[in-house]
Design an enzyme around this catalytic site. Structure first.
Site, PDB file in Angstrom:
ATOM      1  N   SER A  72       0.824  -1.207   0.000  1.00 33.69           N
ATOM      2  CA  SER A  72       0.000   0.000   0.000  1.00 33.69           C
ATOM      3  C   SER A  72       0.859   1.258   0.000  1.00 33.69           C
ATOM      4  O   SER A  72       1.958   1.281   0.554  1.00 33.69           O
ATOM      5  CB  SER A  72      -0.929   0.003   1.212  1.00 33.69           C
ATOM      6  OG  SER A  72      -0.187  -0.071   2.391  1.00 33.69           O
ATOM      7  N   ASP A  81      -0.409 -11.908   1.530  1.00 32.31           N
ATOM      8  CA  ASP A  81      -0.084 -11.407   2.870  1.00 32.31           C
ATOM      9  C   ASP A  81      -0.678 -12.298   3.948  1.00 32.31           C
ATOM     10  O   ASP A  81      -1.860 -12.615   3.907  1.00 32.31           O
ATOM     11  CB  ASP A  81      -0.663  -9.999   3.056  1.00 32.31           C
ATOM     12  CG  ASP A  81       0.027  -8.982   2.160  1.00 32.31           C
ATOM     13  OD1 ASP A  81       1.227  -9.150   1.892  1.00 32.31           O
ATOM     14  OD2 ASP A  81      -0.639  -8.009   1.747  1.00 32.31           O
ATOM     15  N   GLU A 120      -0.924 -14.237  15.125  1.00 32.98           N
ATOM     16  CA  GLU A 120      -1.851 -13.905  16.213  1.00 32.98           C
ATOM     17  C   GLU A 120      -2.968 -14.928  16.367  1.00 32.98           C
ATOM     18  O   GLU A 120      -3.711 -14.873  17.335  1.00 32.98           O
ATOM     19  CB  GLU A 120      -2.400 -12.498  16.051  1.00 32.98           C
ATOM     20  CG  GLU A 120      -3.196 -12.267  14.811  1.00 32.98           C
ATOM     21  CD  GLU A 120      -3.590 -10.795  14.675  1.00 32.98           C
ATOM     22  OE1 GLU A 120      -2.684  -9.960  14.584  1.00 32.98           O
ATOM     23  OE2 GLU A 120      -4.787 -10.510  14.674  1.00 32.98           O
ATOM     24  N   CYS A 126       3.790  -9.022   9.358  1.00 33.62           N
ATOM     25  CA  CYS A 126       4.300  -7.871  10.086  1.00 33.62           C
ATOM     26  C   CYS A 126       4.390  -8.124  11.565  1.00 33.62           C
ATOM     27  O   CYS A 126       3.566  -7.644  12.314  1.00 33.62           O
ATOM     28  CB  CYS A 126       3.475  -6.624   9.824  1.00 33.62           C
ATOM     29  SG  CYS A 126       1.781  -6.916   9.392  1.00 33.62           S
ATOM     30  N   HIS A 147       6.046   2.527  11.269  1.00 35.05           N
ATOM     31  CA  HIS A 147       5.162   2.987  12.332  1.00 35.05           C
ATOM     32  C   HIS A 147       5.515   4.401  12.777  1.00 35.05           C
ATOM     33  O   HIS A 147       4.770   5.027  13.505  1.00 35.05           O
ATOM     34  CB  HIS A 147       5.234   2.041  13.536  1.00 35.05           C
ATOM     35  CG  HIS A 147       4.845   0.641  13.166  1.00 35.05           C
ATOM     36  ND1 HIS A 147       5.789  -0.304  12.855  1.00 35.05           N
ATOM     37  CD2 HIS A 147       3.649   0.052  13.013  1.00 35.05           C
ATOM     38  CE1 HIS A 147       5.162  -1.432  12.542  1.00 35.05           C
ATOM     39  NE2 HIS A 147       3.876  -1.238  12.630  1.00 35.05           N
TER      40      HIS A 147
END
Ligand code: GLN
Ligand code: ZN
Length: 752
Positions: free
Chosen positions: A432, A598, A604, A642, A693
């Protein structure tokens, strides 16, 4: 909204507190009106419950300038979001001002909710510094509601915290912490509370004996020092399992168990619960949006109620309803069939009330609610909207097959190297480019019909073309189209796949004032037609350099959605994987030679118990391989993840067998590449050299230094150069110089 307005200086602290009190009053009144008999208090937070607990016990790191007394709201919000020096105009990003830095944020167990990580020092002291639980109990009382206050338990609180002091276990602070909890409990008892709920979800984790002893010690002390107050000890998000002996030995008056995540524990706990204890049955799903099967659940719990007696059983949500949207009633555009299968928080509270009535007054007293629930169960079970014969057939065809690329990586790499003829250390980005206000406004205008589809697409094509032209100009080797047409990396695909529904108001708290609206995956997933091929074809037509096609992987789509509960997640994931596989094959056919899938959310999804990791990782990796293995050797599969912890899942990363993986490494100074080195990871890697970030523009030297660290760990032929993640949250003014520097860093490294 009240928070944002307060932070923006548009409303006063008094306004904010008044709005908060009005919300609490409305929530209590609503629960009462719905027929809930045990109404909680202190479950409301201005930002986060764990942060509230840090404030309650005075666990405020010295950098926030607080020493004693009640923690002021300014300090509380500084911990939540940092505080800017007014002299510094800053960048607007709360975490990167010159003033105070916010506390770290991390995921609450395996949910998508983020809490503020408590910070402890070796010489930590605690003192009662916020009387919120007592004040809110009193506030409810004054409105006529007798509530059961909720506290985060002391052991879970300490375990969730961290310390900068090395080799220091926060649990050693327990004896200093307990007096503050005792003070709170005593005050609550004095104010008239008879029960409190204390949450110790750590009881569903793998615990060592030190933690178990800490629990034993803490609750012995509570029962000795505040004997009048009854404690409902709440566990959730899983099975108590091997901690059951510990849990059952605690001198608490009640135990809550999660029967959605771990239904099988009911029989054992029901037999073993002490005669002096109440058992709270978490039968309404607090983590998902499905309507409860009322009759089926009553059938399951009635024997337990008979066995223990009505006054020893409570019926509850499996966990806090924080994790589901508020009111299904607001959804006017949902397919009515699908809507009939759902329950948001308000509907779940009605379900609880129905259980209460059924158990006390008999099923006949709620006959209507039960028959409505029965019909919904049958309708959902048999709906053609959920079950697709085509999907079933394809799934059956997959069974047992091992999904592999045609050749092993070494051979593929050889073929790809010749085909692409890239320089050493090729440069690329993760997908992006900035989602500026300009882009978001155009999307909003299109959504509400202010601009036509043609106009909107013209706009997107122009943005894309400009991004591609600029990437060529600065000399990136592998280009991306920028993802301007995507609202969100999961929603964009969900909207084009069958089996998904979207809400208008189904917001769920992600952290603080940030909310997300997860898609609802209700039925068999299939891909009716190509989703991204058109955009890829257009983008590639504008350049001779390789244009990566960009997809979201099956595990990430699964983990960021509300998923149907009538099939195992592994099966749902396979269905998504097949849909993505179709897209991958169509992209290849259209000419795409590099396709990125991705898997941002793969890690998680790891189960809370280590013993279940392998099962999850096996099916997650399998799903990725299903999506990615339908292509020729010459087609290069990329993936992106990520996060910055790979040590414990490196086998799974290896098994995914992506030709190139890009990961987040800049903040760890490439240390996490050690995992790849010791595993002897053979495929190619793009370790992030630029922390996206932060608005800071990294210098060329910083990036070449990071690359030097990377080269100490991996072969030059393996390395790609890219940022840590996508750039959608950044501004063009930050991205442009950063990527120019990144390309310069690549050239510098190539020259050595
Ligand atoms: N391709 C996505 C992007 O660049 C990846 C984002 C992510 O992994 N979170 O935005
Ligand atoms: Zn990322």
């Amino acid at each position: 909204m009240a928070l944002e307005s307060f932070w923006a200086g548009k409303s006063s602290e008094a306004d904010l507190l008044q709005t908060a009190a009005a919300l609490r009053a409305a929530n209590w009144a609503r629960q009462h009106a719905l027929g809930i008999s045990i109404i909680p208090s202190n479950d409301f937070s201005l930002y986060d419950q764990v942060l509230d607990t840090s404030a309650m016990v005075g666990a405020i790191p010295p950098s926030y300038g607080w020493t004693s007394g009640d923690v002021p709201l300014a300090t509380y919000f500084a911990m939540a979001r940092g505080a800017q020096d007014h002299a510094d105009a800053g960048c607007g990003h709360p975490h990167h001002g010159h003033g105070m830095v916010a506390q770290e944020m991390t995921k609450w167990f395996d949910t998508n909710y983020h809490y503020m990580v408590p910070e402890f020092a070796r010489d930590q002291t605690f003192a009662l510094s916020s009387r919120k639980p007592i004040e809110e109990f009193e506030e409810a009382k004054s409105l006529g509601f007798h509530t059961r206050p909720v506290l985060v338990g002391p052991v879970t609180f300490l375990k969730l915290g961290k310390s900068h002091d090395v080799k220091f276990d926060p649990l050693t602070l327990l004896d200093r912490l307990l007096p503050v909890y005792v003070e709170v409990l005593q005050a609550l008892a004095q104010h008239g509370a008879d029960w409190v709920q204390i949450d110790e979800p750590c009881l569903v984790l793998d615990l060592d004996s030190v933690t178990r002893d800490a629990l034993t010690h803490a609750y012995a002390r509570f029962s000795a020092e505040v004997p009048a107050l009854k404690i409902m000890l709440a566990t959730y998000f899983g099975e108590i399992g091997d901690n059951l002996d510990t849990a059952l030995a605690l001198p608490v008056a009640g135990l809550h168990i999660d029967l959605k995540r771990a239904p099988d524990q009911l029989s054992q706990v029901a037999v073993r619960i002490r005669p002096d204890q109440v058992l709270s049955l978490g039968v309404v799903d607090g983590r998902n949006i499905w309507r409860t099967d009322l009759s089926g659940t009553l059938d399951r719990i009635t024997p337990v109620v008979k066995q223990l007696g009505l006054n020893r059983v409570q019926i509850a949500p499996s966990c806090s309803l924080l994790h589901v949207p508020i009111d299904l009633g607001l959804e006017t555009d949902l397919d009515p069939d699908v809507k009939d299968w759902l329950a948001f928080a308000v509907q779940k509270m009605s379900e609880l009330a129905t259980f209460g009535k059924a158990l006390t007054q008999g099923r006949a007293s709620v006959a209507q609610a039960l028959s409505a629930s029965d019909s919904a169960v049958i309708a959902r079970d048999t709906s053609p909207k959920i079950h697709s014969a085509i999907v079933a057939k394809r799934m059956a065809g997959l069974a047992g097959a091992r999904h592999s690329r045609k050749s092993a990586f070494a051979e593929r790499a050889e073929i790809q190297r010749k085909a692409f003829d890239l320089p050493r250390f090729p440069t690329t980005t993760i997908g992006s480019f900035p989602q500026t206000a300009h882009v978001r406004n155009a999307r909003a205008a299109f959504a509400c019909g202010d601009i036509s589809q043609d106009k909107y697409e013209d706009f997107l094509r122009a943005e894309t073309a400009e991004a591609i032209r600029w990437q060529e100009e600065i000399g990136l080797d592998v280009l991306v189209h920028g993802e301007f047409e995507r609202n969100d990396m999961v929603q964009y695909f969900g909207e084009q796949l069958s089996g998904f529904a979207f809400t208008k108001h189904g917001w769920v708290q992600s952290y603080g004032s940030r909310y997300v609206r997860p898609p609802i995956l209700f039925g068999d997933v299939a891909r009716p037609k190509e989703m991204t091929v058109g955009w890829w074809r257009y983008s590639q037509s504008l350049t001779k350099r390789p244009m990566k096609a960009m997809l979201t992987g099956p595990v990430t789509i699964l983990n960021w959605s509300f998923v149907r509960d009538d099939l195992p997640r592994s099966i749902v994931c396979r269905q998504i994987a097949l849909a993505i596989r179709d897209e991958v094959i169509d992209l290849e056919e259209a000419g795409a030679r590099m396709i990125q899938i991705d898997e941002a959310a793969l890690r998680e999804g790891l189960p809370l118990r280590k013993s279940q990791w392998k099962i999850y990782l096996d099916w997650a990796v399998d799903a990725f391989r299903i999506s990615s293995s339908g292509v020729e050797d010459a087609t290069q599969i990329h993936t992106h993840m990520c996060y910055s912890e790979f040590n414990d899942i490196i086998d799974a990363i290896g098994a995914m067998d992506a030709d190139v993986i890009s990961i987040e490494t800049s903040r760890s100074k490439m240390e996490l590449l050690d995992a790849f080195r010791s595993y002897k990871y053979p495929n190619e890697i793009g370790p992030g050299v630029y922390d996206i970030h932060s608005p800071r523009v990294p210098e060329i030297g910083e990036m070449t230094e990071l690359l030097t660290f990377a080269r100490q760990r991996l072969a030059d032929t393996q390395l790609w150069i890219n940022p840590d993640c996508g750039l959608k949250t950044r501004k063009w003014d930050e991205v442009r110089p950063a990527l120019v520097n990144m390309v310069a860093a690549a050239r510098a490294i190539r020259a050595t």
